[in-house]
Design a protein around this motif. Structure first.
Motif, mmCIF file in Angstrom:
data_model
loop_
_atom_site.group_PDB
_atom_site.id
_atom_site.type_symbol
_atom_site.label_atom_id
_atom_site.label_comp_id
_atom_site.label_asym_id
_atom_site.label_seq_id
_atom_site.Cartn_x
_atom_site.Cartn_y
_atom_site.Cartn_z
ATOM 1 N N LEU A 180 0.824 -1.337 0.071
ATOM 2 C CA LEU A 180 -0.177 -0.043 -0.037
ATOM 3 C C LEU A 180 0.671 1.041 -0.344
ATOM 4 N N LYS A 181 0.932 2.373 -0.392
ATOM 5 C CA LYS A 181 1.179 3.608 -0.254
ATOM 6 C C LYS A 181 -0.034 4.931 -1.199
ATOM 7 N N GLU A 182 0.365 5.597 -0.963
ATOM 8 C CA GLU A 182 -0.526 7.017 -1.565
ATOM 9 C C GLU A 182 -0.497 7.272 -3.076
ATOM 10 N N GLY A 183 -1.808 7.288 -3.129
ATOM 11 C CA GLY A 183 -2.227 7.544 -4.889
ATOM 12 C C GLY A 183 -2.496 6.152 -5.296
ATOM 13 N N ILE A 184 -2.086 4.662 -5.173
ATOM 14 C CA ILE A 184 -3.010 3.481 -5.504
ATOM 15 C C ILE A 184 -4.120 3.147 -5.538
ATOM 16 N N ASN A 185 -5.245 3.012 -6.809
ATOM 17 C CA ASN A 185 -6.512 2.634 -6.371
ATOM 18 C C ASN A 185 -6.565 1.103 -5.496
ATOM 19 N N VAL A 186 -7.464 0.564 -5.280
ATOM 20 C CA VAL A 186 -7.678 -0.389 -4.658
ATOM 21 C C VAL A 186 -9.040 -0.087 -4.458
ATOM 22 N N GLU A 187 -9.393 -1.872 -5.228
ATOM 23 C CA GLU A 187 -10.574 -2.467 -4.828
ATOM 24 C C GLU A 187 -10.712 -2.517 -3.387
ATOM 25 N N TYR A 188 -12.424 -2.644 -2.774
ATOM 26 C CA TYR A 188 -12.330 -2.545 -0.757
ATOM 27 C C TYR A 188 -14.250 -2.769 -1.476
ATOM 28 N N TRP A 189 -14.021 -3.740 -0.727
ATOM 29 C CA TRP A 189 -15.733 -4.690 -0.175
ATOM 30 C C TRP A 189 -16.181 -3.466 0.756
ATOM 31 N N GLU A 190 -17.552 -3.172 0.438
ATOM 32 C CA GLU A 190 -18.275 -2.874 1.671
ATOM 33 C C GLU A 190 -19.454 -3.169 2.280
ATOM 34 N N THR A 191 -20.099 -4.091 3.430
ATOM 35 C CA THR A 191 -20.785 -4.643 3.712
ATOM 36 C C THR A 191 -21.154 -4.670 5.261
ATOM 37 N N LEU A 192 -22.432 -4.547 5.796
ATOM 38 C CA LEU A 192 -22.571 -4.372 6.760
ATOM 39 C C LEU A 192 -22.249 -3.525 8.147
ATOM 40 N N GLY A 193 -21.622 -2.490 7.510
ATOM 41 C CA GLY A 193 -21.125 -1.217 7.866
ATOM 42 C C GLY A 193 -20.108 -1.461 8.127
ATOM 43 N N ARG A 194 -18.852 -2.215 7.054
ATOM 44 C CA ARG A 194 -17.725 -2.185 7.646
ATOM 45 C C ARG A 194 -17.168 -1.788 6.195
ATOM 46 N N ILE A 195 -16.079 -2.281 6.344
ATOM 47 C CA ILE A 195 -15.296 -2.044 4.780
ATOM 48 C C ILE A 195 -14.161 -3.043 4.830
ATOM 49 N N LYS A 196 -12.873 -3.865 3.682
ATOM 50 C CA LYS A 196 -11.864 -4.208 3.854
ATOM 51 C C LYS A 196 -11.474 -3.547 2.765
ATOM 52 N N ILE A 197 -10.152 -3.377 2.587
ATOM 53 C CA ILE A 197 -9.272 -3.673 0.960
ATOM 54 C C ILE A 197 -8.586 -4.747 0.867
ATOM 55 N N MET A 198 -9.143 -5.064 -0.799
ATOM 56 C CA MET A 198 -9.098 -6.504 -0.767
ATOM 57 C C MET A 198 -8.332 -6.603 -2.074
ATOM 58 N N LYS A 199 -7.774 -5.419 -2.656
ATOM 59 C CA LYS A 199 -6.793 -6.316 -3.873
ATOM 60 C C LYS A 199 -6.325 -4.801 -4.434
ATOM 61 N N LEU A 200 -5.383 -4.551 -4.819
ATOM 62 C CA LEU A 200 -4.657 -3.373 -5.891
ATOM 63 C C LEU A 200 -5.229 -3.475 -7.075
ATOM 64 N N LYS A 201 -5.602 -2.358 -7.495
ATOM 65 C CA LYS A 201 -6.256 -1.946 -8.743
ATOM 66 C C LYS A 201 -5.396 -1.613 -9.904
ATOM 67 N N GLY A 202 -3.938 -0.535 -9.078
ATOM 68 C CA GLY A 202 -2.867 -0.832 -10.811
ATOM 69 C C GLY A 202 -2.356 1.072 -9.427
ATOM 70 N N GLU A 203 -1.545 1.324 -10.188
ATOM 71 C CA GLU A 203 -0.810 2.390 -9.879
ATOM 72 C C GLU A 203 -1.463 4.393 -10.293
ATOM 73 N N SER A 204 -1.993 4.745 -10.175
ATOM 74 C CA SER A 204 -1.705 5.873 -11.046
ATOM 75 C C SER A 204 -0.978 7.370 -11.596
ATOM 76 N N SER A 205 -1.672 7.857 -12.115
ATOM 77 C CA SER A 205 -0.354 7.980 -12.945
ATOM 78 C C SER A 205 -0.363 10.075 -12.367
#
Length: 138
Positions: A113-138
């Protein structure tokens, strides 16, 4: 938030999700016993918690209904990282929110994890979890 639906046990498959003890879990294995002379078929469901990684199991008749969480899979951008939290911005609504690193980040990507990266996160039952990296933003 807090969305869930009811599904018959006989319709569940490994890889799907179920609520066990109000914890969203991914189904790892389902074993169905044949019905007895006066009983109904029973299903033993073994699942792993999405947020805590604990293995849970339940036994239910195949005709019973169980709660299944509705999981929203979204894309966010990491804005800031502190020792305890990751600040995410949703890429659709531009809402900012904090995700605790201890319970809200998939173990396999914690070090990447680092600043500026896009990630996929899951949201369920009021909770959030970052699941995987989507790639770096430019």
């Amino acid at each position: 938030m807090g969305d869930k639906t009811r599904v018959q046990v006989s319709k569940l498959k490994p890889g799907r999700y179920i609520l066990i003890d109000d914890e969203p879990c991914r189904i790892a294995n389902i074993t169905v016993s044949s019905p007895g002379k006066h009983g109904s078929a029973k299903a033993r469901i073994e699942a792993v918690g999405i947020f805590d990684g604990k293995v849970r199991s339940i036994v239910k008749p195949t005709s019973a209904e169980v709660d299944v969480p509705i999981i929203d899979k979204k894309t966010g951008q990491i804005i800031a990282i502190t020792p305890d939290t990751v600040q995410l911005m949703d890429m659709e609504t531009y809402d900012l929110f904090d995700v605790p690193i201890a319970t809200g980040v998939n173990e396999e990507i914690k070090d990447k994890l680092k600043e500026g990266i896009n990630v996929e996160y899951w949201e369920t039952l009021g909770r959030i979890k970052i699941m995987k990296l989507k790639g770096e933003s430019s």
